[in-house]
Motif scaffolding. Structure first.
Motif, PDB file in Angstrom:
ATOM      1  N   SER A 295       5.440   8.660  -7.151  1.00 41.99           N
ATOM      2  CA  SER A 295       6.470   9.653  -7.466  1.00 41.99           C
ATOM      3  C   SER A 295       6.339  10.827  -6.495  1.00 41.99           C
ATOM      4  O   SER A 295       5.257  11.055  -5.930  1.00 41.99           O
ATOM      5  N   PRO A 296       7.403  11.580  -6.268  1.00 47.45           N
ATOM      6  CA  PRO A 296       7.329  12.683  -5.299  1.00 47.45           C
ATOM      7  C   PRO A 296       6.270  13.724  -5.623  1.00 47.45           C
ATOM      8  O   PRO A 296       5.733  14.353  -4.717  1.00 47.45           O
ATOM      9  N   ASP A 297       5.947  13.915  -6.926  1.00 46.63           N
ATOM     10  CA  ASP A 297       4.902  14.883  -7.263  1.00 46.63           C
ATOM     11  C   ASP A 297       3.510  14.263  -7.249  1.00 46.63           C
ATOM     12  O   ASP A 297       2.513  14.967  -7.401  1.00 46.63           O
TER      13      ASP A 297
ATOM     14  N   ASP B 126      -0.477   6.800 -14.741  1.00 42.11           N
ATOM     15  CA  ASP B 126      -0.880   8.175 -14.437  1.00 42.11           C
ATOM     16  C   ASP B 126      -1.948   8.129 -13.356  1.00 42.11           C
ATOM     17  O   ASP B 126      -3.024   7.556 -13.553  1.00 42.11           O
ATOM     18  N   THR B 127      -1.674   8.723 -12.212  1.00 42.48           N
ATOM     19  CA  THR B 127      -2.606   8.651 -11.086  1.00 42.48           C
ATOM     20  C   THR B 127      -3.815   9.544 -11.268  1.00 42.48           C
ATOM     21  O   THR B 127      -4.808   9.376 -10.551  1.00 42.48           O
TER      22      THR B 127
ATOM     23  N   PRO C  97      13.866  10.712  -3.337  1.00 44.19           N
ATOM     24  CA  PRO C  97      13.167  11.942  -2.945  1.00 44.19           C
ATOM     25  C   PRO C  97      13.063  12.962  -4.066  1.00 44.19           C
ATOM     26  O   PRO C  97      12.098  13.707  -4.143  1.00 44.19           O
ATOM     27  N   GLY C  98      14.047  13.000  -4.957  1.00 40.84           N
ATOM     28  CA  GLY C  98      13.987  13.944  -6.067  1.00 40.84           C
ATOM     29  C   GLY C  98      13.226  13.430  -7.264  1.00 40.84           C
ATOM     30  O   GLY C  98      12.979  14.181  -8.211  1.00 40.84           O
ATOM     31  N   GLY C  99      12.863  12.163  -7.262  1.00 41.15           N
ATOM     32  CA  GLY C  99      12.094  11.589  -8.360  1.00 41.15           C
ATOM     33  C   GLY C  99      12.910  11.243  -9.582  1.00 41.15           C
ATOM     34  O   GLY C  99      12.353  10.813 -10.591  1.00 41.15           O
TER      35      GLY C  99
ATOM     36  N   VAL D 212       0.858  -1.185   0.000  1.00 42.01           N
ATOM     37  CA  VAL D 212       0.000   0.000   0.000  1.00 42.01           C
ATOM     38  C   VAL D 212       0.893   1.235   0.000  1.00 42.01           C
ATOM     39  O   VAL D 212       2.060   1.174   0.397  1.00 42.01           O
ATOM     40  N   ALA D 213       0.329   2.351  -0.442  1.00 42.69           N
ATOM     41  CA  ALA D 213       1.099   3.605  -0.476  1.00 42.69           C
ATOM     42  C   ALA D 213       0.143   4.779  -0.412  1.00 42.69           C
ATOM     43  O   ALA D 213      -0.970   4.732  -0.973  1.00 42.69           O
ATOM     44  N   PHE D 214       0.572   5.859   0.250  1.00 44.64           N
ATOM     45  CA  PHE D 214      -0.163   7.113   0.312  1.00 44.64           C
ATOM     46  C   PHE D 214       0.416   8.064  -0.720  1.00 44.64           C
ATOM     47  O   PHE D 214       1.651   8.153  -0.884  1.00 44.64           O
ATOM     48  N   SER D 215      -0.446   8.782  -1.432  1.00 42.78           N
ATOM     49  CA  SER D 215       0.051   9.774  -2.377  1.00 42.78           C
ATOM     50  C   SER D 215       0.632  10.962  -1.610  1.00 42.78           C
ATOM     51  O   SER D 215       0.234  11.238  -0.477  1.00 42.78           O
ATOM     52  N   PRO D 216       1.580  11.705  -2.206  1.00 44.94           N
ATOM     53  CA  PRO D 216       2.181  12.856  -1.526  1.00 44.94           C
ATOM     54  C   PRO D 216       1.165  13.935  -1.161  1.00 44.94           C
ATOM     55  O   PRO D 216       1.366  14.671  -0.202  1.00 44.94           O
TER      56      PRO D 216
END
Length: 1866
Positions: free
Chosen positions: A1344-1346, A1363-1364, A1387-1389, A1300-1304
């Motif tokens: 991705s970080p963005d 593409d989210t 962290p910089g993507g 699982v993952a949370f978006s930024p």
């Protein structure tokens, strides 16, 4: 494009210009045309060409013309006659030859890549070498050629002219080599007849003269230039000198008159730096003008005068300033206006752009339109200025004048001025009007002139003549124009007009042109005046005279008016010679009187009188009197002069003062003083041998990722980074590199560039505040200069010795560098690596200028100097040998370096290499077996110092000393000069550490310091002076220091322990005068300071320990003394630090009561040590081996272990995640719970329950208020972290949730396993998208970080992006490795890290999709990856139970963390990046301190897994085989490493040593052969080839005669051990043979195989018998042939048990059970002990005879049973091999983490049978680890609760923990 046409009836001559050879015949009557080397045929006749070519033939521009040969040049052919714009220069540069057969063909096509201007400039110099053969074919057709040369065309600049053009005409009969560009037209041959010149004399100017230039006295070199004209004169001379002096443009002053002898001599005295100084003065002068608020006439005059010598950028800056000032000045400033125009006229080629001139014209027009005519002289001044600027535009061919906006309004304005009451105004307006007519045209005036001359000639069919820029050709051109349009000229500009003209006859062409000319209203007299002006600019006054007398337009009043002005300008110009000026006055008189041919208009006569009146007012008497006399003569005619006063001078007067220059030089000689500094620094650079160092990005990086340090620094200089840190060991070459870098930068320095400044930080008082100022003051710069440098210059600061200056501050921050109004610098700092501790980057990283003072990581770089490679060492030696006469050559040195054991590794340090080369001849003298020599760094320094002192003693002996010094020298020699010199340096080193805390620079002034401690070393006493001069000291001014920091440290270490007699060094040897037994231990050097912060001194002393057993005993005695003497504590702390670094082991040592506060015992071995009641305050025990150590009642406040206690769960832990603020850590358990820990106290604060099965993945929201979890129960849950409630249960997956993952943004979450990635809305819980594409299970996802993309990896070995926002699939990458388990965005993507199932870690570039780095990270699959918050590190975890941290930039390992006893499932960095959490199936969450990563010198080594270990027959040597194929030797008693050899690329499968100890046999995994090595020689002896499949086992017979081998082909092969000949093949097994052993009598072979049997092979009878049948699935056997009987042991695949067999009767004896999989096992030589290696421990089984066994024996009638007597923990890797030392109860283990250990069994005094034996570590090799099992710390004082918990956990047994002085059970 090249176009040539020939009449078909003519045959080319041998040197016809550039026509390609005919390949076919031309039909009669047709024109033969050559186009760019191609030939075409045309029937057009009697046509002429005008303007550009437009028709095309097969894509090639062509023109067909009958009866003539024409080569058309481009329309910009003669642009260089006037001023050039940027566009023109670009066009010239691009132009080039079209046909190799043509010398330089003029092209009217597109410009090509070669400079056109350069090729044609010789045209205007009259080069006598330029000749051409012209062919004639008939009376009506001949060639007419304009001849060009290969030099530059001279620009029409008043102060720049070319050499005079030759007046010689070339006859058609001449036939010489064609070397220039021809322009062929038809014309009549011109015959010169002086009688036909008319009434105007042609000899008034009798000869052409050299163009006038300003000259003045030349300054002496380095003298101050006080006057601006003198400065300009100097610059002009330097621009004319040959070679790369001052930069010049195409039409610079270097085309003036050649230098005379005086000027040449002066130029030779001026070096490039002085040239730069002059140029800088000019640039500063312009800047001073820009800064000058009031533009008075004197400053305008001064700055305009320097215009001709400015470079382009400075010129354009000045021009912009003038234009802006003129636009803003009200009312009109005539001086400023004239200065602007003069500046425009003096521009070099390419300096002006069209916009400049258009802008000036617009301003002048606007000013003129608002100026009332008649009220002042302003209209006339503006008109004159406008005309002069338009001249520049015309000659520069400016095309950007907008007809509607600029052109037409100016025409109307000038048209109105032609009706002025002032005759001067009318005539000047008419001239400007004509100039404006030509301004927008595509051609320069002279091009028009020549084009029409040739057109008419071609149409009229005139006879041949050579037309060139000479008076005759010029006159003919004017005449042609006059004939065409009666003085009106026009240009045909379009291709259509050209075609129309070509299609009619010559007469129609002329008439058509006339119509065009009438419309355009261009007059030929303007062109004529342009030509005459060019002659004057070139000094060609005789040619000017001739042209004026014969000009077809000479009767035109406007032409006459202009000629009079030009002549008047000559007369008033003081730069012309007086005689020339007088001749100009005479010329005016002739013009006035000539009436028959010249016919001057009455207005012209009035104008002449006006000019003469102005001349008569000059101060020059000879010129003035000539004008007055002529004026009196002409006045008699009754004609009056023009009313008013009109200036004739085109230039402002010469500046009489130089206010700007004086202002500039208020900063005294700044650039010159920089030049002096440059020369001084270059001269001071003395580096006999310099080798460019290589570097790496950090300490832990490998030598596979090296790069040239100089390249890295160059990149730093070119980048936006501001600080670069260069680290390196002592002696690595940091200072050498710094000085070389400074040397290179000074050599490259150009005035105004970045200033390199080498700064020795220890020599400055306040480098943290006044770094640059202090250094500049030491170079004697004045305060005004320093202030100027601070405000206007840039620096490269090379700061050396940050560590030696004892600095801790951030120099960039404290000096306010690169802030507004502060120093603008780039900062390179070098520092010894050992000086830095954790978080060192904060001392160097620039801080962003904002309220938070954030660290600007992008402004910081670092590099670490790598040791020399072998190639660099060889290169150094090659340069070293020729420096002075030597008996050794390069090969001698290299042979010795390689022969002496470990010396090549030692001399990889550059400074040690230098010492070694000096010392080697002495070291090897009298030695024969160099391979047995051991040379340490300390020994090299010893030898070098002795050599140095001996050389200086001999120098003084040969030197003539005065009486006082000779007496002092004799006394020193009598008492041992070398000894006194060494003692002097030792005392000095001691004083430096005692008096100034180790700061190496001693500043001594006798007047100030004669009463201080410094005087005893640097005073005037002759004895001290002799010793000082002979010592290893350097001096700069009043500052003294040792030649290298390590030399200071060496001499200080000698005060503690120096060379010994045993090493044959200094005589007498130097020893410490204070022993441990001395009652004054407080005076001992070790008692003076803590040496923990001086690692180099520790290293010297550690080497002394290895060399001198006496020193080792002394240190041990000091430690022992500390038990009873409190004063010995500091000395003891230093002593134990030295011993630990020397590798001395304290296993089992009695250290009770020692006092060693602050000692560094990290990495030390203290197994079973007695440390009760010791003072360990502040001791560093990081990664120390303290297993079974006893710390009862020890003082342990501030002790560091380098780890934190772990968190223990009752079930396996599958996942973990830090909250964004780092205050909480969530862990997911196997049984579905989620526990939350408070990270401040590491206590569990909350449990989330809801999942029914294992929680596989966790993720916090960006705010930390929500927690996302995925479970094997197929659900995703979103939790409220405040209330602990479940907000949503996200259902929809058909299989377990693995990730699982949370978006930024926190608005979206992702989950997956079952081949889909689900995207969910956090607010509603709705499913947004199901992302498909994977064909296998999804194992991990990462945003991705963005937040706009999510990446997923899975079992299908594909990396997919989505593409989210839209759910659309993105890029798909195929894995470059095997299946993937984990993925993480940097962290910089810019990168993603992917962990693979084969143990590899790959980093992919997200832009290119290609792997940037990949490496083998673990021996088993990578289960998790995580980037550190700063992106510098990547953490990985694995099923092998380890956690590793890697450099993201290089892939090098930074640290290996061991402690987990099962697979590690996940890792996560804390938000600060200082901690790392890992969770494991063993139920623990371990917390690792990573704050000091990258700072320690104790770099983790490679973890080359060991596969086999084996003792030599005598037990003195231990052999180990590794996964890389190496076989290494160790001293079995001390662990000292010895030689090694490489068996192959495959892991070593097994080893066997011959009983005589001479040979060793090895076989690698998958190898079908065996290599037998000669141990002494280290070389392969024989290779046994005969197996058809992999060899699994081998053994030597006890008599060393035979070698038996067995393998996967089920056979045993018997070989002659000496010859390698196969003796026999033993067949019978039905499975792979995995174990072999000979009986003690060498008559039988026992073999164990996978078929479950042990077979006995009788070598004499050849009989075979099955001794043991253990059943199926046996994969490993161990056999013992001890005197006590034959024994066997076996294990099954993945078995936890072993079976023991009595091979005498074949009976099973006993089954041994373990708690983990058995990895390996082996019998002791006595047969009574069995060692069993597991994954994390070793079990030692002892055979207890039946009488000792309570209750009887075991099964099988074995007479006793096996008991596990010893259990060894703290084995942090699977034990792959175990071997027993012959005839001893010692064993060795080799592990897959690369560690090698030797243990000893010790019988205890315990009455309990279970504790009767214990195992003690003898030594260990490999990466150190913290081993603390069974550690005792009862009643330990000051031990922190965290450390108590850590030791409790590591102890693995119930321990007691102290609370408030009382103790309770845990």
């Amino acid at each position: 494009m090249f176009v040539a046409a020939t009449m078909s009836s003519s045959s080319p001559q041998d040197n016809s210009p550039s026509l390609p050879p005919a390949s076919f015949s031309t039909p009669p009557g047709h024109a033969e045309i050559t186009v760019d080397g191609q030939r075409v045929i045309s029937q057009l006749k009697n046509t002429v060409t005008l303007g550009r070519v437009s028709s095309k033939a097969n894509g090639v521009s062509t023109i067909a013309q009958g009866l003539a040969t024409i080569q058309l040049g481009p329309t910009n052919l003669l642009n260089s006659l006037g001023h050039r714009t940027t566009g023109d220069v670009a066009a010239d540069v691009d132009h080039g030859p079209r046909d190799a057969s043509d010398g330089r063909s003029i092209s009217s096509g597109p410009p090509s890549k070669y400079g056109f201007r350069k090729r044609l400039s010789r045209l205007f110099k009259g080069d006598p070498k330029v000749k051409e053969s012209v062919s004639t074919s008939s009376a009506s057709s001949a060639s007419f050629t304009l001849v060009g040369t290969e030099e530059r065309i001279q620009s029409a600049v008043p102060d720049r002219s070319a050499m005079p053009i030759s007046l010689g005409l070339h006859s058609p009969a001449h036939s010489t080599e064609m070397s220039s560009t021809p322009l062929v037209v038809l014309d009549t041959q011109m015959q010169q007849n002086p009688a036909a010149y008319g009434t105007l004399r042609v000899d008034i100017f009798p000869e052409n003269v050299i163009k006038p230039t300003y000259k003045t006295d030349l300054p002496k070199p380095h003298a101050r230039v006080d006057k601006t004209p003198q400065l300009v004169y100097c610059c002009s001379l330097l621009s004319k000198a040959p070679g790369p002096l001052l930069p010049t443009s195409d039409s610079n002053v270097n085309q003036d008159s050649p230098l005379d002898d005086k000027e040449k001599k002066w130029v030779q005295l001026i070096d490039p730096v002085l040239q730069d100084r002059y140029q800088r003065l000019v640039e500063h002068l312009v800047k001073a003008f820009d800064d000058h608020h009031l533009k008075e006439s004197d400053v305008v005059t001064e700055v305009v005068f320097v215009g001709p010598v400015l470079d382009r950028d400075t010129y354009r800056s000045l021009l912009s300033c003038f234009i802006s000032e003129f636009e803003q000045t009200i009312p009109l400033d005539d001086i400023l206006l004239q200065g602007l125009v003069q500046l425009v006229e003096c521009a070099s080629s390419g300096y002006l752009v069209d916009d400049d001139l258009v802008r000036i014209i617009t301003v002048l027009s606007k000013e003129l339109s608002i100026t009332h005519i008649g009220t002042s002289d302003h209209p006339l001044h503006l008109t004159l200025s406008l005309a002069r600027v338009l001249d520049v535009m015309v000659t520069g061919k400016v095309k950007d004048l907008n007809r509607d906006r600029d052109h037409q309004p100016m025409l109307q304005l000038l048209d109105g001025l032609k009706d002025s009451d002032s005759v001067v105004q009318r005539y000047e307006a008419t001239y400007a009007y004509q100039a404006l007519q030509y301004a927008p045209d595509d051609e320069t005036p002279l091009q028009v002139l020549w084009r029409y001359a040739k057109v008419v000639a071609a149409g009229a069919g005139a006879v041949s003549s050579v037309f060139k820029l000479d008076p005759e050709g010029f006159l003919k051109g004017i005449e042609s124009l006059q004939e065409i349009g009666e003085g009106v000229v026009g240009a045909v500009s379009t291709g259509i007009e050209v075609v129309d003209t070509l299609r009619v006859g010559a007469g129609e062409a002329v008439r058509a042109s006339e119509n065009k000319f009438d419309f355009m209203k261009k007059r030929s007299w303007y062109l004529a005046l342009q030509g005459t002006a060019l002659f004057i600019r070139q000094g060609r006054l005789s040619d000017f005279n001739l042209v004026v007398s014969q000009a077809p337009c000479r009767n035109n009043p406007n032409f006459q008016w202009g000629i009079c002005r030009q002549v008047g300008e000559i007369a008033v110009d003081p730069l012309w010679d007086v005689l020339v000026r007088q001749q100009a006055i005479d010329f005016l008189g002739e013009l006035y009187r000539s009436s028959s041919d010249w016919k001057p208009h009455v207005d012209v006569k009035r104008w002449i009188l006006t000019i003469l009146i102005q001349i008569s007012e000059l101060s020059d008497v000879s010129v003035k009197d000539r004008a007055v006399a002529l004026l009196l003569d002409l006045k008699s005619g009754g004609i009056d002069e023009c009313p008013g006063s009109f200036s004739l001078s085109r230039r402002l007067p010469l500046p009489s003062t130089s206010p700007l220059l004086a202002k500039v030089q208020e900063i005294p000689k700044l650039e010159y003083d920089l030049h002096v500094l440059k020369l001084m620094r270059i001269a001071d650079y003395k580096q006999a041998v310099y080798i460019d160092p290589m570097a790496k990005l950090n300490l832990q990086d490998t030598d596979d990722n090296l790069f040239p340090l100089m390249d890295k620094v160059r990149d730093f200089l070119a980048s936006d980074s501001q600080v670069m840190l260069v680290l390196g060991d002592s002696g690595a070459g940091k200072s050498t590199f710094n000085r070389h870098l400074e040397h290179e930068l000074w050599q490259e320095y150009k005035a105004g560039g970045r200033i390199p400044l080498f700064i020795n930080l220890p020599s400055l008082e306040r480098p943290e505040k006044d770094l640059v100022v202090e250094q500049l003051r030491t170079h004697n710069f004045l305060e005004d200069q320093i202030r100027e440098l601070k405000l206007h210059r840039k620096f490269m600061l090379i700061c050396d010795g940050y560590d030696e200056s004892q600095l801790t501050s951030n120099l960039h921050t404290t000096n306010l560098f690169n802030r507004s109004g502060q120093w603008y610098v780039k900062l390179l700092i070098t520092c010894r690596t050992q000086y830095l501790g954790p978080d060192y980057r904060g001392r160097f990283e620039p801080k962003a200028v904002d309220q938070y003072a954030r660290v600007a990581n992008d402004l910081f770089q670092q590099a670490v100097i790598a040791p020399f490679s072998r190639e660099q060492i060889e290169d150094y030696v090659e340069h070293y040998v020729p420096l002075e006469p030597r008996t050794w050559v390069k090969k001698d040195y290299m042979d010795k370096l390689e022969a002496i054991h470990n010396l090549m590794d030692l001399v990889r340090n550059p400074f040690l290499l230098t010492l070694s080369l000096e010392a080697l001849p002495t070291v090897v003298q009298g030695k024969t077996d160099l391979s047995r020599l051991r040379v340490t760094r300390a020994e090299l320094y010893d030898t070098f110092v002795r050599h140095w002192m001996g050389v200086n003693k001999r120098r003084l002996q040969d030197q003539r000393l005065d009486r006082e010094n000779q007496m002092a020298f004799d006394f020193l020699c009598a008492d041992g000069f070398e000894r006194h010199g060494i003692l002097y340096q030792m005392d000095l080193a001691t004083s430096i550490f005692q008096k100034q805390e180790g700061r190496p620079v001693v500043d001594y002034s006798h007047m100030r310091d004669w009463k201080t401690w410094k005087a005893q070393f640097f005073g005037l006493d002759p004895t001290r002076a002799l010793l000082r001069d002979a010592s290893l000291l350097s001096r700069v001014g009043n500052q003294y220091r040792f030649v290298h920091r390590s030399v200071l440290e060496y001499f200080f270490s000698c005060t503690i322990s120096g060379p010994t007699k045993g090493h044959d060094e200094f005589d007498p040897p130097v020893h410490s005068e204070t022993s441990a037994a001395s009652p004054t231990i407080g005076a001992h050097p070790l008692s003076q300071r803590s040496l923990v912060v001086e690692p180099s001194i520790i290293q010297f002393l550690a080497e002394r320990v290895q060399l001198d057993s006496g020193f080792k005993d002394e240190l041990v005695a000091i430690i022992e003394l500390s038990k009873s003497d409190d004063q010995a504590a500091q000395a003891a702390a230093n002593a134990i630090t030295i011993l630990v670094k020397a590798g001395v082991r304290f296993n089992g040592a009695d250290l009770r009561g020692i006092r060693v506060p602050g000692a560094d015992m990290s990495g030390g071995q203290f197994d079973s040590a007695q440390l009760q009641e010791t003072d360990l305050t502040g001791v560093n025990l990081t990664k120390s081996w303290i297993r079974q150590a006893n710390f009862t009642k020890a003082q342990m406040e501030g002790v560091q272990f380098g780890e934190m206690p772990y968190l223990k769960e009752d079930r396996g832990v599958q996942s973990c995640a830090y909250s964004p603020d780092g205050t909480a850590l969530a862990v997911g358990l196997f049984r579905g719970r989620i526990n939350i820990y408070d990270t401040s106290m590491w206590t569990m604060t909350r449990t989330f329950e809801g999942h029914q099965e294992c929680v596989n993945s966790l993720a916090y929201s960006p705010t930390g208020l929500q927690l996302l979890s995925g479970s094997d129960d197929k659900t995703v849950r979103l939790w409220d972290c405040v209330s602990g409630s479940c907000v949503f249960v996200l259902e929809g997956h058909t299989n377990e949730i693995w990730t699982v993952a949370f978006s930024p943004s926190g608005k979206q979450v992702a989950s997956g396993k079952d081949s889909t990635v689900g995207l969910w809305d956090v607010q509603t819980g709705a499913n947004l998208f199901n992302l498909t594409g994977h064909t296998g299970w999804i194992r991990n996802i990462s945003y991705s970080p963005d937040g706009y993309a999510v990446v997923s990896v899975g079992g299908d070995e594909m990396i997919r992006f989505f593409d989210t926002q839209t759910g659309q699939p993105g890029e798909v990458w195929e894995s470059q490795s095997s299946g993937m388990n984990s993925v993480a965005y940097s962290p910089g993507g810019l990168e993603i890290a992917v962990g693979c199932r084969n143990g590899e870690l790959l980093l992919y570039n997200t832009t290119t999709g290609k792997p940037t780095r990949s490496w083998k990270a673990h021996n088993e699959e990578v289960s998790g990856v995580s980037f550190s918050p700063n992106g510098q590190w990547v953490a990985t975890c694995s099923d092998d139970g380890t956690v590793k941290v890697w450099s993201a930039a290089t892939g090098s390992v930074l640290s290996v963390f061991t402690g987990h006893s099962d697979r590690v499932t996940q890792v996560d960095f804390s938000p600060t990046g200082l901690q790392l959490a890992s969770c494991s199936s063993d139920g623990t969450i371990r917390l690792w301190d990573v704050s000091s990563l990258g700072t320690s010198m104790d770099v983790e080594g490679g973890s080359d897994p060991l596969t086999s270990v084996l003792f030599s027959p005598d037990g003195q040597v231990l052999f180990s085989g590794s996964n890389s194929g190496d076989v290494r030797q160790y001293d079995a008693g001390s662990g000292e490493s010895g030689p090694f050899f490489v068996c192959g690329d495959n892991p070593v499968e097994c080893l066997a040593v011959s009983p005589d100890g001479l040979r060793i046999a090895s076989v690698g995994t998958c190898d079908e052969f065996v290599i037998v090595w000669d141990i002494g020689a280290g070389q392969a002896d024989v290779v046994l080839c005969g197996h058809t499949e992999q060899v699994e086992a081998l053994a030597f017979s006890e008599d060393s005669r035979w070698i038996a081998t067995g393998g996967d082909n089920f056979t045993v092969l018997l070989w002659d051990a000496r010859s390698g000949i196969l003796d026999r093949v033993l067949e019978g097994h039905t499975g792979s043979v995995v174990c072999l052993i000979f009986t003690l009598d060498s008559r039988r072979i026992l073999s164990g195989a996978w078929d479950g049997t042990i077979r006995a092979w009788d070598l004499n009878s050849h009989e075979c018998s099955v001794v043991v049948d253990g059943g199926y699935d046996i994969v490993r056997w161990a056999l013992s042939t001890s005197p006590g009987g034959l024994k066997g042991a076996c294990k099954r695949f993945n078995g936890y048990t072993m079976k023991l067999w009595d091979m005498e009767n074949g009976h099973w004896q006993q089954t041994l059970e373990h708690n983990d999989k058995v990895q390996c096992f082996g019998f002791s030589s006595c047969g009574q002990w069995m060692g069993v290696g597991l994954r994390r421990s070793v079990w030692l089984w002892n055979f207890v005879p039946e009488a000792s066994v309570e209750g009887g024996g075991g099964g099988g009638g074995g007479g006793g049973e096996w008991e596990c007597s010893v259990f060894v923990q703290d084995i942090f890797g699977a034990v792959k091999s175990i071997a027993w030392k012959p005839q001893a109860l010692e064993f060795s283990i080799g592990c897959d983490n690369g560690s090698l250990q030797v243990w000893r069994l010790v019988e205890t005094s315990s009455s309990s049978p279970l504790d009767a034996w214990s195992a003690q570590l003898v030594w260990s090799a490999g990466n150190p680890v913290l081993a603390a099992s069974d550690v005792v710390f009862t009643d330990a004082v000051g031990l922190s609760s965290a450390n108590q918990q850590l030791l409790t956990q590591r102890g693995r047994a119930p321990l007691e923990i102290a609370t408030d002085g009382e103790w309770r059970a845990d």
